[in-house]
Design a protein around this motif. Structure first.
Motif, PDB file in Angstrom:
ATOM      1  N   VAL A  39       1.212  -6.609  -0.754  1.00 14.46           N
ATOM      2  CA  VAL A  39       0.463  -5.363  -0.828  1.00 14.46           C
ATOM      3  C   VAL A  39      -0.887  -5.549  -0.172  1.00 14.46           C
ATOM      4  CG1 VAL A  39      -0.337  -3.553  -2.347  1.00 14.46           C
ATOM      5  CG2 VAL A  39       1.548  -4.973  -3.052  1.00 14.46           C
ATOM      6  N   GLU A  40      -1.164  -4.731   0.821  1.00 11.86           N
ATOM      7  CA  GLU A  40      -2.468  -4.776   1.470  1.00 11.86           C
ATOM      8  C   GLU A  40      -3.158  -3.440   1.294  1.00 11.86           C
ATOM      9  OE1 GLU A  40      -2.505  -7.889   5.214  1.00 11.86           O
ATOM     10  OE2 GLU A  40      -2.552  -5.764   5.589  1.00 11.86           O
ATOM     11  N   GLY A  41      -4.466  -3.460   1.446  1.00 11.17           N
ATOM     12  CA  GLY A  41      -5.193  -2.209   1.353  1.00 11.17           C
ATOM     13  C   GLY A  41      -6.631  -2.464   0.989  1.00 11.17           C
ATOM     14  N   PRO A  42      -7.479  -1.454   1.130  1.00  5.74           N
ATOM     15  CA  PRO A  42      -8.890  -1.622   0.805  1.00  5.74           C
ATOM     16  C   PRO A  42      -9.081  -1.929  -0.680  1.00  5.74           C
ATOM     17  CG  PRO A  42      -8.377   0.677   1.317  1.00  5.74           C
ATOM     18  CD  PRO A  42      -7.164  -0.120   1.616  1.00  5.74           C
ATOM     19  N   ALA A  43     -10.248  -2.432  -1.019  1.00  2.00           N
ATOM     20  CA  ALA A  43     -10.532  -2.777  -2.411  1.00  2.00           C
ATOM     21  C   ALA A  43     -10.546  -1.519  -3.260  1.00  2.00           C
ATOM     22  CB  ALA A  43     -11.875  -3.483  -2.493  1.00  2.00           C
ATOM     23  N   GLY A  44     -10.032  -1.643  -4.471  1.00  7.50           N
ATOM     24  CA  GLY A  44     -10.151  -0.549  -5.426  1.00  7.50           C
ATOM     25  C   GLY A  44      -9.120   0.552  -5.305  1.00  7.50           C
ATOM     26  N   VAL A  45      -7.960   0.288  -4.682  1.00 10.66           N
ATOM     27  CA  VAL A  45      -6.916   1.308  -4.652  1.00 10.66           C
ATOM     28  C   VAL A  45      -5.800   0.982  -5.634  1.00 10.66           C
ATOM     29  CG1 VAL A  45      -7.313   2.150  -2.320  1.00 10.66           C
ATOM     30  CG2 VAL A  45      -5.830   0.201  -2.666  1.00 10.66           C
ATOM     31  N   LEU A 189       3.730  -3.501   2.056  1.00  7.78           N
ATOM     32  CA  LEU A 189       3.293  -2.204   1.546  1.00  7.78           C
ATOM     33  C   LEU A 189       1.802  -2.071   1.770  1.00  7.78           C
ATOM     34  CD1 LEU A 189       3.591   0.397  -0.162  1.00  7.78           C
ATOM     35  CD2 LEU A 189       3.225  -1.000  -2.174  1.00  7.78           C
ATOM     36  N   HIS A 190       1.422  -1.025   2.478  1.00  6.15           N
ATOM     37  CA  HIS A 190      -0.003  -0.754   2.647  1.00  6.15           C
ATOM     38  C   HIS A 190      -0.366   0.386   1.723  1.00  6.15           C
ATOM     39  CE1 HIS A 190      -3.582   1.063   4.538  1.00  6.15           C
ATOM     40  NE2 HIS A 190      -3.919  -0.193   4.668  1.00  6.15           N
ATOM     41  N   ILE A 191      -1.223   0.106   0.751  1.00  6.05           N
ATOM     42  CA  ILE A 191      -1.703   1.181  -0.110  1.00  6.05           C
ATOM     43  C   ILE A 191      -3.013   1.662   0.460  1.00  6.05           C
ATOM     44  CG2 ILE A 191      -2.357   1.857  -2.426  1.00  6.05           C
ATOM     45  CD1 ILE A 191      -0.697  -0.193  -3.592  1.00  6.05           C
ATOM     46  N   GLY A 192      -3.012   2.862   0.986  1.00  2.00           N
ATOM     47  CA  GLY A 192      -4.251   3.433   1.518  1.00  2.00           C
ATOM     48  C   GLY A 192      -4.893   4.300   0.468  1.00  2.00           C
ATOM     49  N   PHE A 193      -5.813   5.159   0.913  1.00  2.00           N
ATOM     50  CA  PHE A 193      -6.383   6.112  -0.024  1.00  2.00           C
ATOM     51  C   PHE A 193      -5.336   7.174  -0.307  1.00  2.00           C
ATOM     52  CE2 PHE A 193     -10.172   4.612   2.411  1.00  2.00           C
ATOM     53  CZ  PHE A 193     -10.600   3.772   1.413  1.00  2.00           C
ATOM     54  N   PRO A 194      -5.259   7.648  -1.551  1.00  2.00           N
ATOM     55  CA  PRO A 194      -4.175   8.576  -1.915  1.00  2.00           C
ATOM     56  C   PRO A 194      -4.381   9.964  -1.316  1.00  2.00           C
ATOM     57  CG  PRO A 194      -5.664   8.256  -3.752  1.00  2.00           C
ATOM     58  CD  PRO A 194      -6.119   7.330  -2.686  1.00  2.00           C
ATOM     59  N   GLU A 195      -3.299  10.721  -1.265  1.00  2.00           N
ATOM     60  CA  GLU A 195      -3.365  12.122  -0.872  1.00  2.00           C
ATOM     61  C   GLU A 195      -4.203  12.860  -1.904  1.00  2.00           C
ATOM     62  OE1 GLU A 195      -0.531  14.002   1.321  1.00  2.00           O
ATOM     63  OE2 GLU A 195      -1.162  12.226   2.439  1.00  2.00           O
ATOM     64  N   GLU A 196      -4.722  14.021  -1.475  1.00  2.00           N
ATOM     65  CA  GLU A 196      -5.603  14.785  -2.348  1.00  2.00           C
ATOM     66  C   GLU A 196      -4.944  15.103  -3.702  1.00  2.00           C
ATOM     67  OE1 GLU A 196      -7.689  18.653  -1.351  1.00  2.00           O
ATOM     68  OE2 GLU A 196      -8.149  17.408   0.372  1.00  2.00           O
ATOM     69  N   SER A 235     -13.410   4.307  -2.661  1.00  2.00           N
ATOM     70  CA  SER A 235     -12.021   4.079  -3.020  1.00  2.00           C
ATOM     71  C   SER A 235     -11.701   4.851  -4.297  1.00  2.00           C
ATOM     72  CB  SER A 235     -11.878   2.578  -3.173  1.00  2.00           C
ATOM     73  OG  SER A 235     -10.620   2.255  -3.495  1.00  2.00           O
ATOM     74  N   VAL A 236     -10.465   4.731  -4.757  1.00  2.00           N
ATOM     75  CA  VAL A 236     -10.078   5.477  -5.955  1.00  2.00           C
ATOM     76  C   VAL A 236     -10.951   5.083  -7.143  1.00  2.00           C
ATOM     77  CG1 VAL A 236      -8.183   6.075  -7.465  1.00  2.00           C
ATOM     78  CG2 VAL A 236      -7.738   5.486  -5.113  1.00  2.00           C
ATOM     79  N   ALA A 237     -11.245   3.777  -7.232  1.00  2.00           N
ATOM     80  CA  ALA A 237     -12.083   3.304  -8.339  1.00  2.00           C
ATOM     81  C   ALA A 237     -13.420   4.034  -8.331  1.00  2.00           C
ATOM     82  CB  ALA A 237     -12.294   1.802  -8.215  1.00  2.00           C
ATOM     83  N   GLU A 238     -13.982   4.236  -7.126  1.00  2.00           N
ATOM     84  CA  GLU A 238     -15.267   4.925  -7.032  1.00  2.00           C
ATOM     85  C   GLU A 238     -15.139   6.403  -7.417  1.00  2.00           C
ATOM     86  OE1 GLU A 238     -14.895   2.667  -4.120  1.00  2.00           O
ATOM     87  OE2 GLU A 238     -16.184   1.268  -5.206  1.00  2.00           O
TER      88      GLU A 238
END
Lengths: 285, 450
Positions: A39-45, A189-196, A235-238
């Protein structure tokens, strides 16, 4: 483990992890094909959260290997308990050497580390190898054997093969490029920022007290910030943090003052704050 | 199942053609994924194939386009009679206001069907996304959609309202992508999938030719700087580690063997001087080459901690140091080129590039920047606009520097055509063809001193 992709989403949602279709599909495939999941992706997703949620859903034990610079075999795989071995040697004074030797290299003196623990276990296990990119390149070589054959060789004891394959999740922030060999052995799996829509549901789940309209505005503003090409996109955490902050402040709508005062919760660099303020037409900070 | 297997191998072949490395094992995994997921849900299938076939996030856009060709949404055109332009625009405005993706996709199919067809004889006819968008003009719907959304929400005074324009623009952009994908699908039905997958699909950013990249692709490239720099740093570190192990120093090995009676028990390794190399970059930032220069400057800036000193000079026909501008440029890489052209003195008398004068100026004014530890990179197409190439200055720089490399964004077979002085320069310094980010990455990993 799972019967269908919908089953994955539903059961993950029960534990409080809302998965996008991509996440659910890949988790389903990883379980079905018995392959590790990278799983890759920016921090906090929610990369680490995913592993925890899967463990909870499958009622499995979570074994975690946290990687860091300099992590090595004795931290990841196994180690002999030298102190205990010395004690054993000095305790049995009148034994012959052969007896002692066969005894001190037995299970009792072995300290299993996460990789060995995950492979030896009989119960269902989720092995989380966190922040793989932080480990050195040599460590990857070690992982290759473990991940492709699910076996570990201890010279004194022989080869330990997994009786029950653990569900393996590797996470990476792409701080270093992982080797092609490792990537090949995993589902990617790339977890990006989620859809709205998904993000709205996440905020609603984590911060239930926030009003409908405000939730919507929060998600929209965060979406706009992400499109801005900042140094560190929120990110989602933020998003969740921001929603909590707004709830604590008792704001019921977003307006210029509120956004200006709380922008520091979502953006972590001064450059970014200035850039965002300019784009959002906030007055100078 | 054989038809599906054929589809999968076709898809894999097309991806391989675009430089994605996929082994047989992954293809088998993909087939197992299809078996596990079934063919009922197209989006699940897409995610499943992506998970098994891809290894990095950079290839996803390419994969999506190719996937749309091999596993299309449908066959042929829409069944309903084509709508006229005004009705279509009305319905599109509604769909954009409601952000209804499914409806947008259906309208894209109808638009291509109604407005995108050209040619009449088989072989020359086809479907054009450009023509469709040119007739439909979705971008002119912005004001209407905005009024529509505001009217629906009532107030229109909320804070998030100021984001509305950008959001609508994003939706229109999404619609344009749908039209492009739909036109590709229709053409693929006519001409064969493999052909369109090979030629009609946009390559990944790192394989786009610097000289022909459009604005979007350059932006995408700039985003690729940081990952590429990380990759290169890893590779340089590995090279450095290998180099640090060193070679056997024969003289000192023999000398130390005297204490063991002349038997060399312990080899002595050559010691490495712990110096970090210096780097000087000379960049042509005129017109066509500027995309290439900007990208390379950003890349070198991202790698700066690998070197003891990096100095960057930009020129068109005058030369100026821009190292400082680059330092400040990290916060805003998109504006870098414009800032360099605005703040540095790059032209005098006229605006076209002149390598001879610029290189002469470098040798004269900044000759001190080049020492025995310095590696010099010259970036440019070596098109001198018929003026003197000033080979003497290049010879002078090459004499002082440790190494000089010339990276030329033109294809090798065009060197020396027209006003290109490339062969003359190539005779003095090592010149490399460097047309894409991928080539640049490979070259830098190989050429950069460690």
């Amino acid at each position: 483990m799972f019967t269908s992709v919908d089953d994955v989403s539903a059961r993950l949602a029960e534990t409080g992890y809302l998965a996008s279709p991509a996440v659910a599909t890949t988790v389903f495939l990883a379980a079905r094909l018995g392959k590790p999941l990278l799983v890759e992706g920016p921090a906090g997703v929610g990369k680490t959260e995913l592993a925890k949620a899967v463990a909870q859903v499958a009622a499995a034990r979570l074994v975690r290997l946290q990687c860091y610079e300099g992590v090595d075999e004795s931290r990841a795989l196994y180690e002999w308990n030298h102190a205990k071995q010395l004690l054993r040697i000095s305790a049995g004074r009148d034994e012959s050497w052969d007896e002692t030797r066969t005894d001190i290299f037995s299970e009792e003196f072995l300290l299993p580390r996460p990789l060995l623990t995950a492979i030896r276990g009989d119960e269902p296990t989720v092995l989380l190898i966190d922040e793989t990119d932080k480990a050195d390149v040599e460590m990857e070589g070690l992982l290759l054997e473990v991940l492709s054959d699910f076996q570990v060789t201890v010279p004194e004891l022989g080869t330990v093969t997994a009786t029950r394959r653990p569900f393996v999740v590797l996470t990476s922030n792409a701080g270093r490029e992982l080797s092609e060999a490792l990537r090949r052995r995993c589902l990617f799996l790339h977890i990006g920022f989620p859809e709205e829509e998904l993000e709205r549901r996440i905020v609603r789940l984590k911060v239930p007290g926030l009003g409908q309209a405000l939730t919507e505005s929060v998600v929209r503003v965060v979406g706009a910030l992400r499109a801005m090409d900042l140094r560190k996109a929120p990110s989602v955490a933020e998003t969740v943090d921001w929603a909590r902050t707004l709830l604590a402040l008792g704001a019921d709508t977003l307006d210029e003052t509120v956004v200006r005062d709380t922008l520091g919760v979502i953006l972590k660099h001064q450059d970014d704050i200035q850039k965002a303020a300019a784009k959002l037409d906030l007055e100078a900070l | 199942m054989t038809a599906v297997a054929e589809r999968i191998t076709g898809l894999v072949g097309a991806l391989r053609g675009h430089g994605v490395r996929i082994g047989t094992g992954e293809t088998v995994d993909a087939a197992r994924a299809v078996e596990a997921l079934g063919l009922a849900d197209r989006e699940l299938l897409r995610e499943g194939l992506a998970a098994t076939l891809l290894h990095g996030p950079g290839q996803r856009a390419l994969f999506d386009s190719v996937f749309d060709l091999y596993f299309p949404r449908g066959v042929g055109g829409p069944r309903e009679a084509p709508l006229d332009r005004e009705t279509l625009r009305d319905r599109l405005a509604e769909a954009l206001a409601a952000d209804d993706r499914a409806l947008m996709a259906r309208l894209a199919a109808e638009a291509v069907d109604g407005m995108g067809g050209y040619g009449s004889s088989p072989g020359s006819d086809g479907w054009s996304a450009y023509q469709t968008l040119d007739r439909l003009r979705p971008q002119t719907l912005l004001a209407r959609v905005r009024a529509d959304v505001r009217g629906r929400d009532g107030s229109g005074a909320g804070f998030a309202d100021r984001l509305l324009d950008d959001e609508i623009r994003g939706r229109i952009e999404e619609f344009r992508r749908m039209v492009a994908a739909e036109a590709r699908r229709r053409v693929a039905e006519r001409r064969g999938r493999d052909e369109i997958a090979r030629r009609g699909v946009r390559p990944t950013a790192d394989r786009v030719d610097f000289l022909f990249a459009n604005r979007d692709q350059l932006t995408e490239l700039r985003r690729a700087v940081a990952p590429l720099a990380r990759k290169l740093a890893t590779r340089l570190a590995a090279r450095r580690r290998r180099a640090a192990r060193g070679t056997v120093d024969l003289r000192r090995t023999l000398r130390s063997s005297l204490s063991t009676g002349g038997v060399p028990m312990r080899p002595v390794l050559r010691r490495r001087r712990p110096v970090r190399p210096e780097l000087v970059l000379l960049c042509d930032v005129s017109g066509s080459v500027s995309g290439f220069s900007d990208f390379t400057m950003l890349l070198v800036q991202a790698l700066h901690d690998q070197f003891s000193k990096v100095r960057v000079f930009a020129f068109v026909n005058r030369l100026d140091e821009v190292t400082g501008l680059l330092d400040h440029g990290r916060a805003d890489p998109d504006g870098l080129g414009a800032r360099i052209r605005a703040e540095a003195t790059l032209t005098g008398w006229h605006g076209s590039s002149d390598y001879g004068v610029a290189l002469g100026e470098f040798a004269e004014r900044y000759g001190g920047a080049v020492g025995p530890r310095t590696t010099v990179f010259v970036l440019g197409d070596a098109r001198t606009n018929m003026s003197d190439p000033n080979l003497h200055a290049v010879r002078e720089v090459a004499r002082q520097a440790r190494r000089v490399y010339w990276l030329n964004p033109e294809p090798r077979d065009r060197w020396g055509t027209g006003d290109s002085a490339a062969p003359a320069y190539a005779g003095l310094v090592a010149m490399h063809e460097c047309r894409t980010a991928r080539q640049l990455g490979a070259l830098i990993a190989r050429l950069l001193p460690v």
